[in-house]
Design a protein around this motif. Sequence first.
Motif, PDB file in Angstrom:
ATOM      1  N   ALA A 150       0.834  -1.210   0.000  1.00 11.47           N
ATOM      2  CA  ALA A 150       0.000   0.000   0.000  1.00 11.47           C
ATOM      3  C   ALA A 150       0.868   1.260   0.000  1.00 11.47           C
ATOM      4  O   ALA A 150       0.612   2.207  -0.761  1.00 11.47           O
ATOM      5  CB  ALA A 150      -0.929   0.001   1.218  1.00 11.47           C
ATOM      6  N   VAL A 151       1.889   1.271   0.846  1.00 11.95           N
ATOM      7  CA  VAL A 151       2.788   2.434   0.927  1.00 11.95           C
ATOM      8  C   VAL A 151       3.542   2.610  -0.394  1.00 11.95           C
ATOM      9  O   VAL A 151       3.708   3.740  -0.884  1.00 11.95           O
ATOM     10  CB  VAL A 151       3.768   2.284   2.115  1.00 11.95           C
ATOM     11  N   ALA A 152       3.972   1.506  -1.003  1.00 15.36           N
ATOM     12  CA  ALA A 152       4.668   1.576  -2.300  1.00 15.36           C
ATOM     13  C   ALA A 152       3.753   2.177  -3.369  1.00 15.36           C
ATOM     14  O   ALA A 152       4.171   3.041  -4.156  1.00 15.36           O
ATOM     15  CB  ALA A 152       5.139   0.190  -2.717  1.00 15.36           C
ATOM     16  N   ALA A 153       2.484   1.750  -3.401  1.00 12.93           N
ATOM     17  CA  ALA A 153       1.518   2.282  -4.372  1.00 12.93           C
ATOM     18  C   ALA A 153       1.240   3.758  -4.112  1.00 12.93           C
ATOM     19  O   ALA A 153       1.098   4.556  -5.054  1.00 12.93           O
ATOM     20  CB  ALA A 153       0.218   1.477  -4.310  1.00 12.93           C
ATOM     21  N   PHE A 154       1.184   4.136  -2.840  1.00  9.16           N
ATOM     22  CA  PHE A 154       0.943   5.529  -2.471  1.00  9.16           C
ATOM     23  C   PHE A 154       2.118   6.407  -2.882  1.00  9.16           C
ATOM     24  O   PHE A 154       1.930   7.509  -3.423  1.00  9.16           O
ATOM     25  CB  PHE A 154       0.699   5.609  -0.958  1.00  9.16           C
ATOM     26  N   ARG A 155       3.331   5.919  -2.640  1.00 10.74           N
ATOM     27  CA  ARG A 155       4.525   6.687  -3.027  1.00 10.74           C
ATOM     28  C   ARG A 155       4.635   6.823  -4.547  1.00 10.74           C
ATOM     29  O   ARG A 155       5.108   7.848  -5.044  1.00 10.74           O
ATOM     30  CB  ARG A 155       5.779   5.996  -2.470  1.00 10.74           C
ATOM     31  N   ASP A 156       4.212   5.770  -5.262  1.00  9.13           N
ATOM     32  CA  ASP A 156       4.238   5.818  -6.737  1.00  9.13           C
ATOM     33  C   ASP A 156       3.071   6.615  -7.313  1.00  9.13           C
ATOM     34  O   ASP A 156       2.965   6.765  -8.535  1.00  9.13           O
ATOM     35  CB  ASP A 156       4.196   4.389  -7.315  1.00  9.13           C
ATOM     36  N   ARG A 157       2.158   7.062  -6.437  1.00  5.50           N
ATOM     37  CA  ARG A 157       0.976   7.846  -6.824  1.00  5.50           C
ATOM     38  C   ARG A 157       0.013   7.072  -7.731  1.00  5.50           C
ATOM     39  O   ARG A 157      -0.709   7.671  -8.523  1.00  5.50           O
ATOM     40  CB  ARG A 157       1.399   9.165  -7.493  1.00  5.50           C
ATOM     41  N   THR A 158       0.033   5.756  -7.590  1.00  4.51           N
ATOM     42  CA  THR A 158      -0.982   4.959  -8.306  1.00  4.51           C
ATOM     43  C   THR A 158      -2.295   4.965  -7.525  1.00  4.51           C
ATOM     44  O   THR A 158      -3.340   4.611  -8.070  1.00  4.51           O
ATOM     45  CB  THR A 158      -0.503   3.506  -8.533  1.00  4.51           C
ATOM     46  N   VAL A 159      -2.229   5.329  -6.227  1.00  2.00           N
ATOM     47  CA  VAL A 159      -3.433   5.569  -5.423  1.00  2.00           C
ATOM     48  C   VAL A 159      -3.251   6.888  -4.673  1.00  2.00           C
ATOM     49  O   VAL A 159      -2.122   7.335  -4.449  1.00  2.00           O
ATOM     50  CB  VAL A 159      -3.718   4.426  -4.417  1.00  2.00           C
ATOM     51  N   ASN A 160      -4.381   7.507  -4.292  1.00  2.56           N
ATOM     52  CA  ASN A 160      -4.333   8.778  -3.560  1.00  2.56           C
ATOM     53  C   ASN A 160      -4.474   8.602  -2.056  1.00  2.56           C
ATOM     54  O   ASN A 160      -4.156   9.517  -1.293  1.00  2.56           O
ATOM     55  CB  ASN A 160      -5.455   9.715  -4.040  1.00  2.56           C
ATOM     56  N   ARG A 161      -4.978   7.425  -1.650  1.00  3.93           N
ATOM     57  CA  ARG A 161      -5.229   7.199  -0.222  1.00  3.93           C
ATOM     58  C   ARG A 161      -4.894   5.770   0.172  1.00  3.93           C
ATOM     59  O   ARG A 161      -4.972   4.859  -0.647  1.00  3.93           O
ATOM     60  CB  ARG A 161      -6.713   7.425   0.103  1.00  3.93           C
ATOM     61  N   ILE A 162      -4.557   5.625   1.447  1.00  2.00           N
ATOM     62  CA  ILE A 162      -4.431   4.290   2.053  1.00  2.00           C
ATOM     63  C   ILE A 162      -5.499   4.209   3.136  1.00  2.00           C
ATOM     64  O   ILE A 162      -5.590   5.097   3.994  1.00  2.00           O
ATOM     65  CB  ILE A 162      -3.036   4.070   2.676  1.00  2.00           C
ATOM     66  N   ILE A 163      -6.305   3.164   3.078  1.00  3.53           N
ATOM     67  CA  ILE A 163      -7.340   2.957   4.095  1.00  3.53           C
ATOM     68  C   ILE A 163      -7.129   1.585   4.716  1.00  3.53           C
ATOM     69  O   ILE A 163      -7.132   0.569   4.010  1.00  3.53           O
ATOM     70  CB  ILE A 163      -8.753   3.064   3.487  1.00  3.53           C
ATOM     71  N   LEU A 164      -6.907   1.570   6.026  1.00  8.62           N
ATOM     72  CA  LEU A 164      -6.699   0.314   6.743  1.00  8.62           C
ATOM     73  C   LEU A 164      -7.817   0.148   7.760  1.00  8.62           C
ATOM     74  O   LEU A 164      -8.136   1.082   8.499  1.00  8.62           O
ATOM     75  CB  LEU A 164      -5.345   0.299   7.461  1.00  8.62           C
ATOM     76  N   THR A 165      -8.406  -1.025   7.777  1.00  7.98           N
ATOM     77  CA  THR A 165      -9.537  -1.251   8.664  1.00  7.98           C
ATOM     78  C   THR A 165      -9.531  -2.677   9.200  1.00  7.98           C
ATOM     79  O   THR A 165      -8.922  -3.571   8.601  1.00  7.98           O
ATOM     80  CB  THR A 165     -10.872  -0.956   7.921  1.00  7.98           C
ATOM     81  N   ARG A 166     -10.170  -2.861  10.323  1.00 10.02           N
ATOM     82  CA  ARG A 166     -10.369  -4.206  10.869  1.00 10.02           C
ATOM     83  C   ARG A 166     -11.606  -4.189  11.761  1.00 10.02           C
ATOM     84  O   ARG A 166     -11.962  -3.151  12.304  1.00 10.02           O
ATOM     85  CB  ARG A 166      -9.126  -4.717  11.598  1.00 10.02           C
ATOM     86  N   PRO A 167     -12.269  -5.338  11.901  1.00  8.21           N
ATOM     87  CA  PRO A 167     -13.453  -5.378  12.762  1.00  8.21           C
ATOM     88  C   PRO A 167     -13.056  -5.306  14.229  1.00  8.21           C
ATOM     89  O   PRO A 167     -12.077  -5.939  14.637  1.00  8.21           O
ATOM     90  CB  PRO A 167     -14.087  -6.729  12.424  1.00  8.21           C
ATOM     91  N   ALA A 168     -13.791  -4.518  15.019  1.00  6.08           N
ATOM     92  CA  ALA A 168     -13.495  -4.400  16.454  1.00  6.08           C
ATOM     93  C   ALA A 168     -14.254  -5.481  17.201  1.00  6.08           C
ATOM     94  O   ALA A 168     -15.225  -5.219  17.908  1.00  6.08           O
ATOM     95  CB  ALA A 168     -13.879  -3.021  16.959  1.00  6.08           C
ATOM     96  N   VAL A 169     -13.808  -6.714  17.005  1.00  4.89           N
ATOM     97  CA  VAL A 169     -14.447  -7.855  17.677  1.00  4.89           C
ATOM     98  C   VAL A 169     -13.618  -8.223  18.895  1.00  4.89           C
ATOM     99  O   VAL A 169     -12.397  -8.355  18.815  1.00  4.89           O
ATOM    100  CB  VAL A 169     -14.552  -9.069  16.724  1.00  4.89           C
ATOM    101  N   GLU A 170     -14.315  -8.380  20.030  1.00  5.21           N
ATOM    102  CA  GLU A 170     -13.600  -8.669  21.272  1.00  5.21           C
ATOM    103  C   GLU A 170     -13.029 -10.077  21.287  1.00  5.21           C
ATOM    104  O   GLU A 170     -13.754 -11.030  21.053  1.00  5.21           O
ATOM    105  CB  GLU A 170     -14.542  -8.509  22.480  1.00  5.21           C
ATOM    106  N   ALA A 171     -11.735 -10.180  21.546  1.00  9.24           N
ATOM    107  CA  ALA A 171     -11.099 -11.492  21.717  1.00  9.24           C
ATOM    108  C   ALA A 171     -11.002 -11.779  23.214  1.00  9.24           C
ATOM    109  O   ALA A 171      -9.931 -11.819  23.806  1.00  9.24           O
ATOM    110  CB  ALA A 171      -9.713 -11.493  21.091  1.00  9.24           C
ATOM    111  N   GLY A 172     -12.178 -11.927  23.847  1.00 10.18           N
ATOM    112  CA  GLY A 172     -12.181 -12.203  25.292  1.00 10.18           C
ATOM    113  C   GLY A 172     -12.376 -10.951  26.123  1.00 10.18           C
ATOM    114  O   GLY A 172     -12.623 -11.032  27.313  1.00 10.18           O
ATOM    115  N   GLU A 173     -12.226  -9.738  25.522  1.00 13.71           N
ATOM    116  CA  GLU A 173     -12.440  -8.506  26.266  1.00 13.71           C
ATOM    117  C   GLU A 173     -13.716  -7.832  25.766  1.00 13.71           C
ATOM    118  O   GLU A 173     -14.267  -8.199  24.746  1.00 13.71           O
ATOM    119  CB  GLU A 173     -11.261  -7.535  26.101  1.00 13.71           C
TER     120      GLU A 173
END
Length: 337
Positions: A150-173
Amino acid sequence: MGKITERTVNAERVEDIIAVFGSLDENLHRIESALGVTIGNRGGDLKVSGEEEAVDKAVRTLEGLLALASKGETIDEQRVRYLITLVQEGNEDQVNQMARDVVCITAKGKPIKAKTVGQQNYMKAIGKNTVTIGVGPAGTGKTYLAVAAAVAAFRDRTVNRIILTRPAVEAGERLGFLPGDLQNKVDPYLRPLYDALYDMLGAETFQKYQERGSIEVAPLAYMRGRTLDDSFIILDEAQNTTREQMKMFLTRLGFGSKIVITGDVTQIDLPGDKVSGLKDAVRVLEGVRDIAICRLTSADVVRHALVQEIINAYERADKPQEPKKEKKQVRGRRKTT
């Protein structure tokens, strides 16, 4: 017992031999133990003796390690173990290619490369396809390499944004028991993504891009109702999405964007009645054009050697045991008079 033989491995540079030997010759001892050979150093050359087939494998292993050392690669325990595995499978010719492919340079100038054939195939899939699903156990570099791409694509300007996401599912908490506002509550779930971005960009550069909106790290729930164009989007820990969440995420795809989904189907924290969106997506999307499904295994683990052993031990334990067949005892009838 096979024929006993001896072969010589030549090295062009003393520095390469030192790198291959390792601290207190530990790398040589690993090869000797794994392949049942004896390795000695005579005048800058390596002499390998033992049974013919074992010597051939040891020579190919040493040649591969010397080739990696000559390219400045670190020769550590994981690299030695993995190269032995490749040699035993007859795939050692793929090592040189891995040493050449730099995915990204970190903020400290360290080149990020695929360290295994599985990782190499994963990076090629990300480059070629719009959607890539990386499934595999902990330590296989699924998330870290995806962030590097993702960072390589961003630096090469093949994308304008990086979006990182994950589900906030409790692993015991439980989220409710964590201190602070909503952002503070979900940040612990997103920490591995922050860590990878800090590595690639440095903390100051990351914060600058985040303030501009060029980089976004957010829980999966924040993706609903959006269309994401010209973006490199990574969904991490996807095994904890529901079927509905996965479908919602995949349909966020916009023009000029790329999606990478990562997860480990052995670490599902969903309630028992919920189907993992990752498992379901792998089943539904297999064979769909422009979608790649990469399956990494314990052989691709690049953490401590014990991590691979732990994964293998759990895989063995999880396999259903065949019930032992009881021998039927045939008893003779007593004659009555």
